[in-house]
Design an enzyme around this catalytic site. Structure first.
Site, short mmCIF file in Angstrom:
data_model
loop_
_atom_site.label_atom_id
_atom_site.label_comp_id
_atom_site.label_asym_id
_atom_site.label_seq_id
_atom_site.Cartn_x
_atom_site.Cartn_y
_atom_site.Cartn_z
N GLU A 165 3.89 -10.03 7.91
CA GLU A 165 4.61 -8.76 8.03
C GLU A 165 4.91 -8.35 9.47
O GLU A 165 4.60 -7.22 9.89
CB GLU A 165 3.86 -7.64 7.31
CG GLU A 165 3.81 -7.86 5.80
CD GLU A 165 3.45 -6.63 5.00
OE1 GLU A 165 3.07 -5.60 5.58
OE2 GLU A 165 3.54 -6.69 3.75
N GLU A 369 2.40 -11.48 -1.38
CA GLU A 369 1.72 -10.22 -1.73
C GLU A 369 2.58 -9.44 -2.70
O GLU A 369 3.81 -9.41 -2.56
CB GLU A 369 1.48 -9.33 -0.50
CG GLU A 369 0.35 -9.79 0.38
CD GLU A 369 0.07 -8.84 1.55
OE1 GLU A 369 0.19 -7.62 1.37
OE2 GLU A 369 -0.26 -9.36 2.63
C1 BG6 Z 1 0.61 -5.29 3.29
C2 BG6 Z 1 -0.41 -5.97 4.16
O1 BG6 Z 1 1.33 -4.44 4.13
O2 BG6 Z 1 0.19 -4.42 2.30
C3 BG6 Z 1 -1.84 -5.93 3.65
O3 BG6 Z 1 -0.04 -7.30 4.46
C4 BG6 Z 1 -2.09 -4.57 3.02
O4 BG6 Z 1 -2.68 -6.20 4.72
C5 BG6 Z 1 -1.15 -4.40 1.84
O5 BG6 Z 1 -3.40 -4.35 2.65
C6 BG6 Z 1 -1.34 -3.10 1.09
O6 BG6 Z 1 -1.26 -2.02 1.97
P1 BG6 Z 1 -2.41 -0.92 2.08
O7 BG6 Z 1 -1.99 -0.05 3.17
O8 BG6 Z 1 -2.45 -0.26 0.76
O9 BG6 Z 1 -3.67 -1.68 2.37
#
Ligand code: BG6
Length: 472
Positions: A165, A369
């Site tokens: 990201e 993700e």
């Molecule tokens: C992505 C990241 O932005 O989203 C992760 O790569 C992150 O590291 C995930 O945990 C979810 O976001 P958050 O802020 O809910 O942890």
């Protein structure tokens, strides 16, 4: 488009799960690990920090066993740069190498394909003190780090991700805790950092192809489809502007080695253009990724800018703040439901993103993700009934199958997160995992691992290669 029959998931589809080092490992200062920017950043009182996290560093065998029981074909994890190089460069820390050697061996012993992210937000603090990504020396440090990773793990790791990201680091570094400033003009400095990261990434991709001809490597940005708030041509244009700034700037450089013209015009207009040194554009052009990995949580909606502060839709986190005076105006999408944390849920937008990515770049895609953050409840008898997570993932997987039927090449899906971990800025109660980790924000309890309902469901999805997704 509707189909009378859906194409199946490929038989070698990588059904996976995803985590990152600092959010799951703990052991933040053990066995020679140096501090990262995340370790040194200001932490919100009352929510979990990353010192112990899910203590995966000491539980990795048990964790991998559970992942194998769930049937995972792939596991996407990140290496903490500061375990390998406590000072960012210089001396290698052998104990750090040992940890990932053991983790990789453990995965392979269960037939799980390791997918390794080289850098997931946790820049070594020693580099940050000397200018971080604003300083070109960090490009050399990343190249050296990449070489060490390829040398040590390249005999077993076939899939490599460069930077997690990068676009969120630049656009929302403050909410995720990576933001740094080494110059008065913060935005210009950020786009200079961005340029250096792009050069570092290109060098790492070229190195990978030289050192490991059989391996595959790609970037891992966060990609969202961008909707216009109405069909008014000015709103449609604004959505396109934002998409170029948020999405395509990063991937056009990675794939084509050129700056996206619309994003570049935006940088020029704002006075944010980076200094490009002789040779940089050649470096960017020389390497090309083998695939595109991307993270998807939600879509975003914008309209024509009104050219004032009201362009910002609202103040939230990385998936809520949208808008920039003079460029595009943030908006909300009334057609979409939201998670408990205010992120819009948009499975159909996921299919659109898959189509957009494949049409633009013609490279195979892997989702690194996608998932739902929620306050899970541990009920008596060790039950966690996370049906909302099952719904979310099921709907997104159905859209992948539709995209596959559309002719899009998708070779894997690694939802966030394989196991509960600590969120980027909302602690350990914002849970994403298939496996519950028994801890609270400021009470580590016993860190016991407990299978959630979604664990059993995902196991069945994998066993049937996705066939259960369409059973009523
Ligand atoms: C992505 C990241 O932005 O989203 C992760 O790569 C992150 O590291 C995930 O945990 C979810 O976001 P958050 O802020 O809910 O942890």
């Amino acid at each position: 488009m509707n189909y009378s029959e859906l194409k199946p998931f490929p038989t070698d589809f990588l059904w996976g799960g995803s985590t990152s080092a600092y959010q799951i490992e703990g052991a933040w200062n053990e066995d020679g690990k140096g501090p990262s920017v995340i370790d040194m950043s200001n932490h919100t009182q009352g929510i979990a920090d990353y010192k112990v996290a899910s203590n995966h560093y000491h539980h990795y065998k048990e964790d991998v066993k559970l992942l194998a029981e769930m049937g995972l074909k792939a596991y996407r994890f990140s290496v903490a740069w500061t375990r390998i190089y406590p000072d960012g460069d210089g001396e290698v820390n052998e104990k750090g190498i040992d940890f990932y050697d053991n983790l990789i061996d453990e995965l392979i012993s269960y037939g799980i394909e390791p997918i390794l992210t080289m850098y997931h937000f946790d820049l070594p603090f020693a580099l940050e003190k000397n200018g971080g990504w604003s300083d070109r020396k960090t490009i050399d440090a990343f190249e050296q780090y990449a070489k060490t990773l390829f040398n040590h793990f390249g005999d077993r790791v076939k899939y490599w991700l460069t930077i997690n990201e990068q676009n969120m680091i630049i656009l929302h570094g403050e909410s995720i805790g990576t933001s740094s400033q080494h110059d008065e003009n913060k935005q210009a400095d950020l786009y200079q950092q961005n340029h250096h990261m792009l050069v570092a990434q290109a060098k790492a991709m070229a190195l990978c192809h030289n050192m490991l001809p059989e391996a595959k490597i790609g970037p891992a940005p966060n990609i969202a489809t961008i909707y216009p708030t109405t069909s008014k041509p000015e709103d449609v244009l604004a959505a396109d502007t934002y998409s170029n700034i948020r999405n395509w700037l990063y991937l056009d450089v990675a794939v084509y080695g050129t700056y996206n013209p619309i994003a570049w015009a935006y940088l020029e207009e704002k006075g944010y253009t980076p200094t490009i040194k002789e040779g940089d554009m050649e470096t960017l052009k020389k390497s090309k990724p083998d695939f595109i990995a991307f993270n998807y949580y939600t879509s975003q909606t914008v309209g024509e800018s009104l050219n004032d502060e009201s362009d910002y839709s609202h103040t939230g986190d990385q998936h809520e703040i949208v808008g920039e005076p003079g460029a595009y105006r943030g908006s909300v999408n009334d057609n979409l439901r939201k998670t408990e944390f205010g992120w819009e849920i948009d499975p159909v937008g996921f299919r659109t993103v898959l189509r957009e990515l494949y049409s633009r770049y013609h490279l195979p895609l892997i989702v690194t993700e996608n998932g739902l953050g929620a306050f899970d409840k541990l009920e008596e008898g060790d039950i966690i009934n996370d049906t909302y997570r099952i719904d979310y993932i099921q709907q997104h997987l159905q859209q992948i199958q539709l995209a596959i039927t559309d002719g899009i090449k998708v070779f894997g899906y690694c939802p966030w997160s394989a196991i509960d971990l600590v969120s980027t800025h909302q602690g350990s109660s914002k849970r994403y995992g298939f496996i519950y980790v028994n801890r609270e924000e400021n009470n580590l309890k016993d860190l016991r691992r407990i299978r959630k309902q979604s664990f059993y469901w995902y196991k069945k999805v994998i066993e049937t290669n996705g066939k259960v997704l369409n059973e009523v």
